[in-house]
Motif scaffolding. Sequence first.
Motif, PDB file in Angstrom:
ATOM      1  N   GLY A   1       0.788  -1.230   0.000  1.00 32.46           N
ATOM      2  CA  GLY A   1       0.000   0.000   0.000  1.00 32.46           C
ATOM      3  C   GLY A   1       0.821   1.281   0.000  1.00 32.46           C
ATOM      4  O   GLY A   1       0.574   2.193  -0.797  1.00 32.46           O
ATOM      5  N   ALA A   2       1.830   1.349   0.855  1.00 29.75           N
ATOM      6  CA  ALA A   2       2.581   2.592   1.010  1.00 29.75           C
ATOM      7  C   ALA A   2       3.421   2.936  -0.221  1.00 29.75           C
ATOM      8  O   ALA A   2       3.868   4.072  -0.377  1.00 29.75           O
ATOM      9  CB  ALA A   2       3.484   2.501   2.242  1.00 29.75           C
ATOM     10  N   ASP A   3       3.649   1.951  -1.091  1.00 29.82           N
ATOM     11  CA  ASP A   3       4.503   2.187  -2.274  1.00 29.82           C
ATOM     12  C   ASP A   3       3.712   2.511  -3.533  1.00 29.82           C
ATOM     13  O   ASP A   3       4.291   2.753  -4.592  1.00 29.82           O
ATOM     14  CB  ASP A   3       5.354   0.945  -2.573  1.00 29.82           C
ATOM     15  N   ILE A   4       2.388   2.474  -3.420  1.00 23.23           N
ATOM     16  CA  ILE A   4       1.584   2.591  -4.634  1.00 23.23           C
ATOM     17  C   ILE A   4       1.862   3.885  -5.399  1.00 23.23           C
ATOM     18  O   ILE A   4       2.125   3.861  -6.605  1.00 23.23           O
ATOM     19  CB  ILE A   4       0.067   2.495  -4.314  1.00 23.23           C
ATOM     20  N   GLU A   5       1.841   5.006  -4.680  1.00 21.01           N
ATOM     21  CA  GLU A   5       2.005   6.274  -5.405  1.00 21.01           C
ATOM     22  C   GLU A   5       3.328   6.374  -6.129  1.00 21.01           C
ATOM     23  O   GLU A   5       3.376   6.787  -7.289  1.00 21.01           O
ATOM     24  CB  GLU A   5       1.905   7.449  -4.436  1.00 21.01           C
ATOM     25  N   ASN A   6       4.400   5.999  -5.415  1.00 20.01           N
ATOM     26  CA  ASN A   6       5.705   6.068  -6.071  1.00 20.01           C
ATOM     27  C   ASN A   6       5.749   5.177  -7.306  1.00 20.01           C
ATOM     28  O   ASN A   6       6.315   5.548  -8.332  1.00 20.01           O
ATOM     29  CB  ASN A   6       6.819   5.677  -5.098  1.00 20.01           C
ATOM     30  N   PHE A   7       5.115   4.018  -7.179  1.00 19.01           N
ATOM     31  CA  PHE A   7       5.108   3.110  -8.325  1.00 19.01           C
ATOM     32  C   PHE A   7       4.310   3.714  -9.487  1.00 19.01           C
ATOM     33  O   PHE A   7       4.741   3.667 -10.641  1.00 19.01           O
ATOM     34  CB  PHE A   7       4.520   1.751  -7.921  1.00 19.01           C
ATOM     35  N   LEU A   8       3.174   4.297  -9.171  1.00 14.18           N
ATOM     36  CA  LEU A   8       2.342   4.855 -10.246  1.00 14.18           C
ATOM     37  C   LEU A   8       3.020   6.046 -10.930  1.00 14.18           C
ATOM     38  O   LEU A   8       2.776   6.320 -12.102  1.00 14.18           O
ATOM     39  CB  LEU A   8       0.964   5.266  -9.709  1.00 14.18           C
ATOM     40  N   LYS A   9       3.883   6.749 -10.178  1.00 12.39           N
ATOM     41  CA  LYS A   9       4.614   7.862 -10.798  1.00 12.39           C
ATOM     42  C   LYS A   9       5.571   7.365 -11.872  1.00 12.39           C
ATOM     43  O   LYS A   9       5.937   8.108 -12.775  1.00 12.39           O
ATOM     44  CB  LYS A   9       5.400   8.632  -9.728  1.00 12.39           C
ATOM     45  N   LEU A  10       5.984   6.102 -11.748  1.00 11.85           N
ATOM     46  CA  LEU A  10       6.905   5.521 -12.743  1.00 11.85           C
ATOM     47  C   LEU A  10       6.151   4.856 -13.888  1.00 11.85           C
ATOM     48  O   LEU A  10       6.763   4.286 -14.791  1.00 11.85           O
ATOM     49  CB  LEU A  10       7.775   4.447 -12.074  1.00 11.85           C
ATOM     50  N   THR A  11       4.821   4.869 -13.822  1.00  8.85           N
ATOM     51  CA  THR A  11       4.035   4.092 -14.780  1.00  8.85           C
ATOM     52  C   THR A  11       3.372   4.990 -15.824  1.00  8.85           C
ATOM     53  O   THR A  11       2.474   5.766 -15.488  1.00  8.85           O
ATOM     54  CB  THR A  11       2.938   3.300 -14.030  1.00  8.85           C
ATOM     55  N   PRO A  12       3.821   4.909 -17.081  1.00 12.98           N
ATOM     56  CA  PRO A  12       3.153   5.684 -18.129  1.00 12.98           C
ATOM     57  C   PRO A  12       1.713   5.198 -18.311  1.00 12.98           C
ATOM     58  O   PRO A  12       1.412   4.031 -18.042  1.00 12.98           O
ATOM     59  CB  PRO A  12       3.969   5.383 -19.393  1.00 12.98           C
ATOM     60  N   LEU A  13       0.853   6.074 -18.777  1.00 13.73           N
ATOM     61  CA  LEU A  13      -0.568   5.748 -18.914  1.00 13.73           C
ATOM     62  C   LEU A  13      -0.825   4.496 -19.749  1.00 13.73           C
ATOM     63  O   LEU A  13      -1.697   3.690 -19.436  1.00 13.73           O
ATOM     64  CB  LEU A  13      -1.297   6.935 -19.566  1.00 13.73           C
ATOM     65  N   ASP A  14      -0.054   4.333 -20.829  1.00 15.35           N
ATOM     66  CA  ASP A  14      -0.364   3.228 -21.744  1.00 15.35           C
ATOM     67  C   ASP A  14      -0.022   1.862 -21.157  1.00 15.35           C
ATOM     68  O   ASP A  14      -0.339   0.836 -21.736  1.00 15.35           O
ATOM     69  CB  ASP A  14       0.327   3.426 -23.097  1.00 15.35           C
TER      70      ASP A  14
ATOM     71  N   LYS B   1      -4.467  14.615 -23.515  1.00 17.64           N
ATOM     72  CA  LYS B   1      -5.007  15.928 -23.855  1.00 17.64           C
ATOM     73  C   LYS B   1      -5.289  16.761 -22.602  1.00 17.64           C
ATOM     74  O   LYS B   1      -5.190  17.987 -22.608  1.00 17.64           O
ATOM     75  CB  LYS B   1      -6.303  15.766 -24.657  1.00 17.64           C
ATOM     76  N   TYR B   2      -5.635  16.075 -21.518  1.00 14.95           N
ATOM     77  CA  TYR B   2      -5.868  16.761 -20.247  1.00 14.95           C
ATOM     78  C   TYR B   2      -4.573  17.008 -19.479  1.00 14.95           C
ATOM     79  O   TYR B   2      -4.603  17.398 -18.314  1.00 14.95           O
ATOM     80  CB  TYR B   2      -6.837  15.953 -19.378  1.00 14.95           C
ATOM     81  N   GLY B   3      -3.448  16.684 -20.095  1.00 15.59           N
ATOM     82  CA  GLY B   3      -2.156  16.971 -19.459  1.00 15.59           C
ATOM     83  C   GLY B   3      -1.641  15.868 -18.554  1.00 15.59           C
ATOM     84  O   GLY B   3      -0.668  16.057 -17.835  1.00 15.59           O
ATOM     85  N   LEU B   4      -2.284  14.678 -18.586  1.00 20.23           N
ATOM     86  CA  LEU B   4      -1.823  13.587 -17.733  1.00 20.23           C
ATOM     87  C   LEU B   4      -0.679  12.839 -18.408  1.00 20.23           C
ATOM     88  O   LEU B   4      -0.685  12.669 -19.633  1.00 20.23           O
ATOM     89  CB  LEU B   4      -2.968  12.607 -17.459  1.00 20.23           C
ATOM     90  N   LYS B   5       0.282  12.399 -17.592  1.00 12.43           N
ATOM     91  CA  LYS B   5       1.406  11.637 -18.142  1.00 12.43           C
ATOM     92  C   LYS B   5       1.514  10.249 -17.522  1.00 12.43           C
ATOM     93  O   LYS B   5       1.772   9.277 -18.206  1.00 12.43           O
ATOM     94  CB  LYS B   5       2.715  12.388 -17.900  1.00 12.43           C
ATOM     95  N   THR B   6       1.330  10.182 -16.217  1.00 17.68           N
ATOM     96  CA  THR B   6       1.535   8.899 -15.544  1.00 17.68           C
ATOM     97  C   THR B   6       0.231   8.399 -14.933  1.00 17.68           C
ATOM     98  O   THR B   6      -0.755   9.139 -14.815  1.00 17.68           O
ATOM     99  CB  THR B   6       2.559   9.029 -14.396  1.00 17.68           C
ATOM    100  N   ALA B   7       0.270   7.137 -14.512  1.00 12.19           N
ATOM    101  CA  ALA B   7      -0.893   6.546 -13.844  1.00 12.19           C
ATOM    102  C   ALA B   7      -1.195   7.303 -12.556  1.00 12.19           C
ATOM    103  O   ALA B   7      -2.351   7.388 -12.133  1.00 12.19           O
ATOM    104  CB  ALA B   7      -0.631   5.069 -13.557  1.00 12.19           C
ATOM    105  N   CYS B   8      -0.154   7.859 -11.940  1.00 11.56           N
ATOM    106  CA  CYS B   8      -0.368   8.614 -10.697  1.00 11.56           C
ATOM    107  C   CYS B   8      -1.176   9.891 -10.983  1.00 11.56           C
ATOM    108  O   CYS B   8      -2.068  10.248 -10.213  1.00 11.56           O
ATOM    109  CB  CYS B   8       0.971   8.961 -10.054  1.00 11.56           C
TER     110      CYS B   8
END
Length: 435
Positions: free
Chosen positions: A175-188, A203-210
């Motif tokens: 649980g505690a690592d989820i955000e850091n992991f999602l920051k490394l995860t591209p949307l696709d 288009k909305y400016g999102l880059k990562t899963a986070c």
Amino acid sequence: MSEFPFTLQSYPQAIIHFDGDAFFAAVEQSIHPHLKGQPVVTGKERGIIACASYEAKALGISRGLSLHEAIRLCPKLKVLPSDYETYSLYSKRMFDIARRYTPMVEEYSIDEGFADLTGLRRVHHTSYEEMARRFQKDIQSELDITVSVGLSLTKSLAKLGSKFRKPAGFTAIPGADIENFLKLTPLDKVWGFGPNTVALLTKYGLKTACDYAVRPEEWAEKLMGKIGRELWGELRGSSLYPVVTEEKSSYCSISKCKTFTAPSSNPEFIWAKLVRNVESAFIKMRRYKLRVRKVGVMLRRQDYRQDGLEIRLSRPVAVTRDVIPAVREMFEQLIERGTAYRTTMVVLGKLEPDGEQQYELFEAPAQVEKRRALSDAVDAVNERYGKHTLSLAPSLFLSQNRQTARDDQPQRKSALLGGETRRQRLRIPRLFLNV
Ligand SMILES: [Mg+2]
């Protein structure tokens, strides 16, 4: 923006996703140890690579590439025909190993699955991580193939984990690592985000899963509806997609596709190949106790252009012979005399459980029943003596005109172990070691 962190608990739910590394090629290397460390691909029978070993991938060879192109890249490439029977045996053993740890196992595909370990730490006297690592080791030592494993709180996160490091990777996302992991995860990379979704989110400016997971829930729902909200929750660690344990037996459609070694313009030959595909597809369909309402036929020309037709049957059909007139009609409409063809394909759609027989108006029930009984008898003979021992007359043409090369049978089809018959194979593939 939402508050951090998403959750403080390590594993309120513990779900693993496991994924066989270059599965078909790895199985081949497991049963043929001399292929280890070598660039190996499967898919010889189609002329297109179905699976490439990591050694082949390192040379730029990947799934979907034509064999021709692959051999140009690597003249020493070991090209093997697909041996789905053996791959299925390995698959079954892989899932059986998972079921030693938990009954909650989902067979997602032949080489991929989920297992829910929640609440089983006491049973196994160990942590979730250790359980997942033991499972991974069992696969390697017993099957001599590797899987990559992701462990996390939800299916979506576990799947991201198993893809994160490959081959033989292990990625735990508590649980505690989820955000850091999602920051490394591209949307696709997110399971469920297709190219259109990714384009929209970008288009909305999102880059990562986070970037997605920190938006408000209502925003996700407004943009993408129910699925958007569910994925939002899954990425934040709330398990919304349960592990589904039913065995895979529900097919939406069944298709059989065969490419000839040399393209042919002989209509008799092409028809025979098509009928053989129809027979194979129907055998598979009957094995799953299904019948069909929609049949499609596709012919691909030598230059890769293709034409197809599809018809709805007037009643659901389980007997091969009953569908042949309709297939013939489509074939006659599609084929151009004098044109060379390379592939025939049949698709059975609108499948339903094979239940009570329905008859058409003016159809003689006795005739239908007779054909059904004959079909069951043919299945019984083929079950015992090998597929296509008995077949419809047009495909007799094939045994008199056998092609070579890509019509190669996998070695497993010709080599039988002690105690095996052509249909009854030992469920212990590793006994097939040839050392
Ligand atoms: Mg895989």
